[in-house]
Design an enzyme around this catalytic site. Structure first.
Site, PDB file in Angstrom:
ATOM      1  CB  SER A 285      22.352  24.286   2.594  1.00  0.00           C
ATOM      2  OG  SER A 285      22.198  23.007   1.793  1.00  0.00           O
ATOM      3  CE1 TYR A 349      14.686   0.175  55.892  1.00  0.00           C
ATOM      4  CE2 TYR A 349      16.406  -0.709  54.764  1.00  0.00           C
ATOM      5  CZ  TYR A 349      15.151  -0.926  55.278  1.00  0.00           C
ATOM      6  OH  TYR A 349      14.676  -2.269  55.317  1.00  0.00           O
ATOM      7  CB  CYS A 437       6.228  33.642  36.393  1.00  0.00           C
ATOM      8  SG  CYS A 437       4.856  33.696  34.946  1.00  0.00           S
ATOM      9  CE1 TYR A 483      14.288  27.393   9.984  1.00  0.00           C
ATOM     10  CE2 TYR A 483      15.894  26.022  10.993  1.00  0.00           C
ATOM     11  CZ  TYR A 483      15.061  26.296  10.014  1.00  0.00           C
ATOM     12  OH  TYR A 483      15.246  25.451   8.869  1.00  0.00           O
TER      13      TYR A 483
END
Length: 618
Positions: A285, A349, A437, A483
């Protein structure tokens, strides 16, 4: 300050699922940000009170949901780490803001001077096994990985099921058994391994998969294998968003004890029914064990907000002057709808008016000033009727691709929370934009399905105090220890964060920094990308000297330029605070040092050229 990866050691492994409180563990219902002053669970004693407390922030950011029992908010409004979970005593709690200050403060005042960001099987193998075992005259312990039929439907279940990437089918397992039997080695087959998939959402799915594996195990025993161990692989999930839901990739509906009971009961049921000795059970685990141990801390450098004009700033005659007949008609309908408080018609509108004006602008019949005025009018309409909540963009000293790659690649969401000022009410909402960027270098999805994050005003933008952070505003990303650090690359040439390892101690601040590793410098990153920073430095220095001239009167300017260039190569590729360096460079055979202390240290050490380069400028 660039980001920092902070690894916190504890006496126990901290899977965040381990302390689900018995009884009602539901989160308070989601409420609009504008009404956050109303009661939030039991944390708010008086719904009419304007006082904001750390308990309000803990509920707002769901810290008790995803962080208990290893993270909490102290009375100062700072996030703390509780390294021993529920057994952590008050004096053992570690204040994250104190870690940031210790790590980032200059060495001259007792800090470490680090920059932020900071990070607080294949079937034919059996033939090889048999051949080598015979040559070495040994009897190995052999295990097989089974490819189960059980599969869960979430993102992390893609490696499970009969079409999964790893493991042997039942047909292949029988071939292995036959080969081992023919070689007189079937008793060496002692372990069965399987993996349902990462982040298993519910115990029902877990029991289904483990039960299937237990049947394979019992059949191998019946066929004569010397089975002793079942390795259930990974899959023990963590609750990223605090919702305790079994229908999401971001959460799980069980605690550690429930997970263990489901595994043991499923295996025991099959073994008892077939009168087979209970096996040793192993698990892998990894995610659950390490996720809570690492915290990424980064700074918000600035913030921008959409500008909305006041009604007194809008020149209606000027707007009307250049509009087409259709656009004028849209305006009058919009105005009439506003008088009648018809919000839906207003929105329709307003958008139609904007589109007509954009078309006029493209045709060259409407000036840029009038187009901007129409945009301001329509934005004001949206704001007044509450159709859109202004969301600010907070520019953070971070690369999403390097430090949170799973968010960009698979949409994995992590808890992100200010690590201080949690005793203050967050007055604005914002998204986070990184330094890169790339247009997708931003974080605009947060736990709870939110598209923005409640944040505080930055000091200098009309905000309050900095909570003891010297005017800076720090955010933390939690549960990323599994990770994120390993996956990050050098996209846009941003290297990994600085890393500090922190342990609980009995000192005045309850922690000790046991290891500190600065992130790679610009020179380090360039070298990894096959450039030669030393040569680049010399070339730029030579060009700067040519530009300034070679007469003796410019010696000081040349030295200052060289020192400044050296600093650029020596610093991390993230934004840094202005250096206190006096720019009085010392020259030693072409290597420049920011001050005499650094120069003498390099000379006395007898450093080689490569080592000398690392001393270039403080």
């Amino acid at each position: 300050m660039p980001a920092l990866a902070c690894c916190v050691d504890g006496a126990v492994a901290p899977p965040g699922y381990a302390a689900f409180i018995a009884g009602d563990s539901s989160l308070p219902a989601a409420v609009p940000f504008s009404s956050i002053t109303t009661t939030i669970g039991a944390a708010v004693a008086n719904s009419n009170s304007t006082h904001w407390s750390p308990a309000h922030s803990s509920a707002l950011y769901r810290i008790d949901g995803w962080g208990a029992p290893y993270f909490s908010v102290n009375n100062s409004g700072n996030i703390t780490v509780r390294p021993y979970g529920t057994d952590t005593m008050a004096h053992q709690e570690i204040d994250l803001l104190k870690i940031v200050k210790k790590v980032s403060d200059p060495k001259s005042v007792g800090g470490l001077g680090l920059q932020l960001p900071l990070i607080v099987r294949l079937p034919d193998e059996v033939n090889l096994v048999i051949d080598i075992s015979k040559k070495l005259s040994v009897r190995p312990v052999i295990g097989v990985r089974a490819k189960l039929r059980t599969k869960h439907s979430g993102h992390f279940g893609s490696t499970s099921g009969e079409k999964g990437k790893f493991g042997l089918t039942t047909t292949q397992i029988l071939r292995v058994v036959k080969k081992l039997q023919d070689s007189g080695m079937l008793d060496c087959l002692q372990l069965l391994h399987f993996h349902i998939g990462s982040q298993i959402p519910s115990t029902a799915l877990l029991q289904d998969g483990v039960g299937e594996a237990a049947q394979i195990y019992s059949e191998l025993v019946r066929l004569g294998a010397g089975m002793k161990v079942i390795d259930i692989g990974g899959g023990l999930g963590i609750d990223y968003d605090g919702s305790k839901s079994g229908n999401s990739d971001l959460s799980v509906s069980y605690g550690l004890q429930e997970y263990a009971s489901a595994v043991v009961n499923a295996i025991r049921f099959v073994c008892d029914r077939k009168s087979i000795k209970h096996p040793i059970i192993c698990s892998e685990s990894g995610r659950a064990i390490v996720s809570h141990h690492s915290i990424l801390i980064f700074e918000a450098m600035s913030a921008t907000a959409p500008t909305t004009l006041a009604m007194t700033q809008i020149n209606l005659p000027f707007i009307m002057d250049g509009l087409s007949e259709d656009a004028r008609a849209d305006y009058w309908i919009l105005s009439d709808a506003a008088m009648r408080h018809d919000n839906d018609t207003c929105l329709l509108y307003a958008e139609q008016l904007k589109q007509r004006c954009v078309e006029q602008f493209k045709e060259g019949t409407l000036g840029i000033e009038q187009l901007a005025a129409v945009d301001g009018l329509c934005d004001l309409v949206s704001k007044v009727i509450g159709a859109s909540e202004p969301v600010r963009t907070y520019h953070v000293n971070l690369s999403v691709f390097t430090s949170i790659p799973d968010f960009w690649s698979i949409g994995q969401i992590f808890p992100i929370v200010p690590i201080h000022r949690l005793d203050e009410r967050p007055e604005v909402r914002g998204v986070l934009s990184d330094l890169t960027c790339d247009s997708d270098g931003k974080i605009d999805k947060f736990i709870g399905g939110e598209a923005s994050l409640p944040l505080h005003e930055l000091e200098g933008n009309g905000g309050g105090s900095s909570g003891g952070a010297n005017g800076r505003y720090y955010l933390g990303m939690f549960l990323g220890g599994a990770y994120e650090e390993a996956l990050g690359g050098l996209h846009n040439l941003f290297g990994c964060p600085s890393v500090v390892r922190v342990s609980q101690s009995d000192g005045p601040h309850s922690f000790a920094v046991t290891r500190a590793v600065p992130g790679p410098s610009c020179g380090d990153v360039l070298r990894v990308m096959q450039h030669e920073p030393e040569l680049m430095f010399e070339t730029l220095k030579h060009r700067a000297e040519e530009f300034c001239g070679q007469d003796h009167g410019n010696d000081g300017a040349n030295a200052s330029l060289a020192s400044s260039l050296a600093r650029s190569f020596h610093n991390m590729p993230y934004l840094t605070a202005a250096s206190s360096c006096s720019l009085t460079a010392m020259n030693n055979d072409g290597f420049y040092y920011c001050n005499e202390e650094d120069y003498n240290a390099a000379v006395e050490s007898g450093a080689s050229e490569e080592e000398q380069w690392s001393y270039c400028c403080a």
